[in-house]
Design a protein around this motif. Structure first.
Motif, PDB file in Angstrom:
ATOM      1  N   THR A  38      51.631  49.988  40.212  1.00 36.12           N
ATOM      2  CA  THR A  38      50.848  50.900  41.043  1.00 36.12           C
ATOM      3  C   THR A  38      49.591  51.300  40.297  1.00 36.12           C
ATOM      4  O   THR A  38      49.640  51.614  39.103  1.00 36.12           O
ATOM      5  CB  THR A  38      51.659  52.163  41.382  1.00 36.12           C
ATOM      6  N   ARG A  39      48.458  51.268  41.008  1.00 33.39           N
ATOM      7  CA  ARG A  39      47.178  51.625  40.402  1.00 33.39           C
ATOM      8  C   ARG A  39      46.432  52.573  41.342  1.00 33.39           C
ATOM      9  O   ARG A  39      46.568  52.471  42.569  1.00 33.39           O
ATOM     10  CB  ARG A  39      46.317  50.373  40.171  1.00 33.39           C
ATOM     11  N   ASN A  41      43.519  53.690  43.640  1.00 32.15           N
ATOM     12  CA  ASN A  41      42.439  52.986  44.325  1.00 32.15           C
ATOM     13  C   ASN A  41      41.122  53.735  44.099  1.00 32.15           C
ATOM     14  O   ASN A  41      41.055  54.660  43.287  1.00 32.15           O
ATOM     15  CB  ASN A  41      42.753  52.820  45.819  1.00 32.15           C
ATOM     16  N   THR A  49      49.579  47.276  43.472  1.00 28.29           N
ATOM     17  CA  THR A  49      48.610  46.239  43.169  1.00 28.29           C
ATOM     18  C   THR A  49      49.322  44.901  42.971  1.00 28.29           C
ATOM     19  O   THR A  49      50.547  44.828  43.077  1.00 28.29           O
ATOM     20  CB  THR A  49      47.788  46.601  41.912  1.00 28.29           C
ATOM     21  N   ASP A 101      46.920  42.351  35.682  1.00 31.20           N
ATOM     22  CA  ASP A 101      47.401  43.441  36.538  1.00 31.20           C
ATOM     23  C   ASP A 101      48.492  44.245  35.836  1.00 31.20           C
ATOM     24  O   ASP A 101      48.523  45.476  35.900  1.00 31.20           O
ATOM     25  CB  ASP A 101      47.957  42.886  37.858  1.00 31.20           C
ATOM     26  N   ASP A 221      45.888  45.119  53.337  1.00 36.36           N
ATOM     27  CA  ASP A 221      44.862  45.382  52.336  1.00 36.36           C
ATOM     28  C   ASP A 221      43.840  46.380  52.872  1.00 36.36           C
ATOM     29  O   ASP A 221      43.495  47.367  52.217  1.00 36.36           O
ATOM     30  CB  ASP A 221      44.179  44.056  51.955  1.00 36.36           C
ATOM     31  N   MET A 227      47.084  46.344  47.293  1.00 35.47           N
ATOM     32  CA  MET A 227      45.872  45.693  46.808  1.00 35.47           C
ATOM     33  C   MET A 227      46.129  44.218  46.498  1.00 35.47           C
ATOM     34  O   MET A 227      47.236  43.852  46.104  1.00 35.47           O
ATOM     35  CB  MET A 227      45.376  46.352  45.523  1.00 35.47           C
ATOM     36  N   GLY A 229      44.716  42.803  43.949  1.00 40.81           N
ATOM     37  CA  GLY A 229      44.795  42.782  42.497  1.00 40.81           C
ATOM     38  C   GLY A 229      44.171  41.520  41.933  1.00 40.81           C
ATOM     39  O   GLY A 229      43.704  40.635  42.664  1.00 40.81           O
TER      40      GLY A 229
END
Length: 290
Positions: A38-39, A41, A49, A101, A221, A227, A229
């Motif tokens: 998880t990132r 946004n 991601t 990633d 998306d 994402m 990624g």
């Protein structure tokens, strides 16, 4: 090549991604969630991601089925090799992107950042590892798609830089997918207007399931639920470079290589997101689908 084999391969390219989309998305999302991929946004909201894993998995299964059908029908070896190289190249680039990633290094960016970390700190960033791995993949694949030094050099450059070009645009929901569609459209124009030798139609046969998969992935998306990624952007970028290297004349390849290099250099000094925000028509296009 038998017409019925081509029809079956086309049918597979259209239907299999539709069948695989839901289970692949569910399965891959569970894997990403377990691995805490998880990132934040661009709004700072946590989002899964490496969603490109869904595209690569769908592509791999579909192209393998296509290759099997075409092999049983006695398709030329050159056609089978084109499909195999596309699938293997996309999978390899996705692997290098997955490593980046997973590392989650969002501080070191751009060629200057990665080379600076290597030269000043003696530190190999995940991005530098991706550049090295992607470069080796590009060199390996280009040996099979071009004859002669200059065609090989151009093809190698395209395959090496195109994944990073998609990465440059993967900063907002679905932006990279839109750029992918644009570049595929330009490749189609180049293929039709310039003419190529060999079996360029085979490239489009194997690229079709990738296109279908991006259409199916687009709402997820664009909706900010997952994402692409580096995993997905790298794979789609390689597909772009491979399409230009195998389906367009050398003049088109050289022109787009120069364009990609110019974009890469510009990205070191200019924010593409700011440029898009300042142009009303680009902003509307960028926000379409969200």
């Amino acid at each position: 090549m038998a017409a019925h084999a081509v029809i079956l391969a086309l049918f597979s390219a259209l239907v299999l991604p539709l069948v695989l989309q839901r289970p692949m998305l569910s399965f891959c999302s569970q894997i990403l969630a377990k691995k805490r991929m998880t990132r934040p946004n661009y709004r700072g909201e946590p989002v899964l991601t490496a969603g490109g894993l869904v595209l690569v998995a769908s592509m791999a299964v579909t192209i393998l089925v296509q290759l099997l059908l075409l092999a049983l029908a006695g398709a030329p070896r050159e056609v089978l090799v084109q499909g195999l190289l596309l699938a293997c190249g996309m999978a390899a680039m996705a692997c290098w992107g997955w490593i980046d990633d997973k590392a989650g290094d969002r501080i070191t960016k751009g060629f200057r950042g990665h080379f600076g970390a290597l030269l000043r700190e003696r530190r190999v960033t995940s991005g530098m590892g991706k550049l090295i791995g992607g470069g080796l993949t590009a060199v390996s694949v280009s040996l099979f798609v071009s004859a002669g030094f200059w065609p090989w050099l151009v093809a190698c450059g395209l395959l090496a830089i195109s994944p990073n070009i998609l990465n440059l645009f993967d900063l907002r929901p679905a932006r990279a997918i839109k750029v992918f569609w644009l570049l595929v459209s330009l490749a189609a124009i180049g293929s039709v207007s310039g003419g190529t030798t060999g079996e360029p139609s085979a490239v489009w046969l194997f690229l079709l399931p990738v296109l279908v998969a991006t259409v199916l992935f687009f709402p997820h998306d664009a909706g900010g639920r997952i994402m692409l990624g580096d995993t997905g952007a790298n794979a789609l970028g390689f597909a772009i470079g491979y399409t230009y290297a195998t389906a367009t004349p050398l003049s088109w390849q050289a022109a787009f290589l120069c364009g990609f290099v110019a974009l890469q250099v510009a990205a070191e000094f200019v924010s593409f997101s700011q440029v898009i925000e300042q142009k009303a028509w680009l902003k509307r296009l960028d926000e379409w689908g969200r």
